[in-house]
Scaffold this active site. Structure first.
Site, PDB file in Angstrom:
ATOM      1  CD  GLU A   1      37.271  28.011  -3.061  1.00 63.47           C
ATOM      2  OE1 GLU A   1      37.931  27.492  -3.969  1.00 63.47           O
ATOM      3  OE2 GLU A   1      37.022  27.160  -2.173  1.00 63.47           O
TER       4      GLU A   1
ATOM      5  CB  CYS B   1      31.149  35.912   1.700  1.00 66.83           C
ATOM      6  SG  CYS B   1      32.881  35.850   0.911  1.00 66.83           S
TER       7      CYS B   1
ATOM      8  CE  LYS C   1      30.550  31.781  -2.726  1.00 67.09           C
ATOM      9  NZ  LYS C   1      30.907  31.103  -1.660  1.00 67.09           N
TER      10      LYS C   1
END
Ligand code: NAD
Ligand code: UDX
Length: 465
Positions: free
Chosen positions: A162, A278, A222
């Site tokens: 995501e 993150c 990612k």
């Protein structure tokens, strides 16, 4: 395989918004988001949309539209797994705090538990989608667990990382730059699984924005995307210190380099340091992977992005102390903002926590106002650092629900989050009610220096002395 029912394990900052949009755009598919955390699920089911567990602009409208129609939030994990043809794993993958890889590797405990639970419950073939950010080759481990502990049914593993950013998640989901789907296109079953997920996204995302790759490329992309973004922030922050030493203007520099179309203008905003769940976690993970492969130069290169970020936070706190005549003992520093960026209530790895910690070490009193973060969360964040007792944290860091109360009587103001509303405060009134000289340390460069200086403030932004 026709997808009639989707299960998402993990009702957090990713699972909640992502599944809300998938349900909104695929009304023929039942989407059930499950979580072990009963409190979180009941907040997702709260009839008062102000009580949703995460704050994200526009999320309430989508939840309101889809919830109860084809979007459900539940604690019945096994039931949702059993019903679904496609299961997303969207649980947390924090940095390990113990054992091998402590402080660097991603802790895959929660992901593995999901895999084991899926294996135990599944009585029909399932497509399992990695939505969590995972180290390269995790899919292999998941496949192993599923195949060795399952009931003989077939599992196809896809990687679908995501890319949403908090605060803009609904727009990012509605019009994504790209949707990335990694899968095994060498087998028929693999191809069909990829197509099933492509079809779900294709109900609102143009095909040209849906990218399919092999699983490993998807997992690595990612981590790399986050590393590149964080690297830009550390790069501009490193230059902010150079600007302070030379008198160059960091915003002018950012504008000048950002106008080069090869560089581009985004992610060049100098700040007190990046936060969020993150960037740090994913870079540490990248560093760890590189180290375990013996690629020490690669590891050192990326690690520097984190070291620069730590330096920037420390530098900001030290600048406050130095400017306040090298002592903040008994002085009040008021914080505007505690969240790691505007338009979210998420505080994970927020620079504010680390700046507060350093100031509390120097025996300052801190008063904080944040439009969306609760006092309890601020205390949890500080207590998690384990630097001092809970009582000390509670005594010396106070949360105010009115910004003017938070700023009243302060020796200095530190802007830690770029909430828009800070710009429209009555700064004349605030100045009148502060200790003199009144200092503002703008960790986001969002306030108008000239206006504040004309009122009487001593203004210090990032990159400006
Ligand atoms: P989060 O902590 O907000 O949510 C994770 C949820 O999973 C929690 O509510 C937890 O209770 C639940 N959970 C954990 N183990 C479970 C289990 N075995 N069964 C059921 N529920 C379980 O985390 P998040 O921010 O949503 O992040 C999830 C993943 O997505 C992480 O890998 C993260 O790196 C990645 N990611 C996050 C963002 C972001 O902006 N937050 C963006 C992109 C990717
Ligand atoms: C990030 C990625 O952007 C997203 O694609 C990924 O899915 C998850 O991680 P997020 O952490 O939610 O998203 O927010 P982001 O907008 O990337 O900001 C991260 C941090 O960098 C924030 O603390 C922000 O204030 C800071 N930042 C960002 C800067 O200091 N300067 C900038 O120019 C941009």
């Amino acid at each position: 395989m026709e997808i009639k029912s989707i299960c998402c394990i993990g009702a957090g900052y990713v699972g909640g918004p992502t599944m809300s949009v998938i349900a909104q755009k695929n009304q023929n598919i039942k989407v059930t988001v499950v979580d072990l955390n009963a409190q979180r699920i009941s907040a997702w089911n709260d009839t008062d949309l102000n009580n949703l567990p995460i704050y994200e602009p526009g999320l309430d409208e989508v939840v309101n539209e889809a919830r109860g129609r084809n979007l459900f939030f539940s604690n019945e994990v096994d039931k949702a797994i059993d019903e679904a043809q496609m299961i997303f794993i969207s649980v947390n993958t924090p940095t390990k705090t113990y054992g091998t890889g402590k402080g660097m590797a991603a802790d895959l405990k929660y992901v593995e538990l999901c895999a084991r639970q899926i294996a135990k419950v599944a009585k029909s073939d399932k497509i399992v989608v990695e939505k969590s950010t995972l180290p390269v080759k995790t899919a292999e481990a998941i496949q192993n667990i599923l195949d060795n502990t399952g009931n003989g049914v077939n599992f196809e593993i896809l990687s679908n990382p995501e890319f949403l950013a908090e605060g803009t998640a609904m727009r990012d989901l509605a019009v994504p730059d790209r949707v990335l789907i990694g899968g095994d296109s060498s087998t028929d079953k693999g191809k069909k699984a990829i197509q099933a997920l492509v079809d779900i996204y294709a109900s609102w995302v143009p095909h040209k924005n849906i990218l399919t790759t092999n699983v490993w490329s998807s997992e690595l992309s990612k981590l790399t995307a986050n590393a590149f973004l964080a690297q830009r922030v550390s790069s501009i922050n490193s230059l902010s210190e150079l600007c302070e030493a030379t008198g160059a203007d960091i915003q002018e520099v950012a504008k000048a380099i950002g106008m080069d179309s090869r560089i581009g203008p985004k992610f060049l905003q100098a700040s007190v340091g990046f936060g969020g769940s993150c960037f740090q976690k994913d870079i540490l993970n990248l560093v760890y992977i590189s180290k375990t492969l013996g690629l020490n130069d690669v590891a050192d290169y990326w690690h520097q992005v984190i070291l620069m970020n730590n330096h920037q936070r420390n530098r900001f706190a030290k600048n406050i102390i130095k400017t306040l005549y090298s002592t903040v003992n008994g002085k009040t520093i008021s914080f505007l903002g505690w969240a790691f960026k505007k338009d979210t209530n998420d505080t994970r790895e927020s620079a504010a926590i680390y700046v507060a910690d350093l100031l509390l070490d120097e025996k300052a009193t801190i008063k904080v106002f944040d439009p969306k973060v609760t006092a309890a969360q601020m205390q949890l964040d500080l207590n998690y650092l384990n630097t001092r007792t809970k009582l000390e944290n509670a005594n010396y860091l106070k949360t105010e629900s009115d910004p003017y109360v938070a700023l009243n009587g302060a020796h200095a103001i530190a802007v830690l989050t770029e909430w828009n509303e800070f710009q429209s405060y009555d700064w004349k009134y605030i100045y009148k009610n502060m200790q003199k000289p009144a200092f503002i340390f703008d960790g986001r460069n969002i306030l108008d220096r000239e206006v504040l200086e004309s009122i009487g403030f001593t203004y210090k932004g990032i990159g400006y002395l």
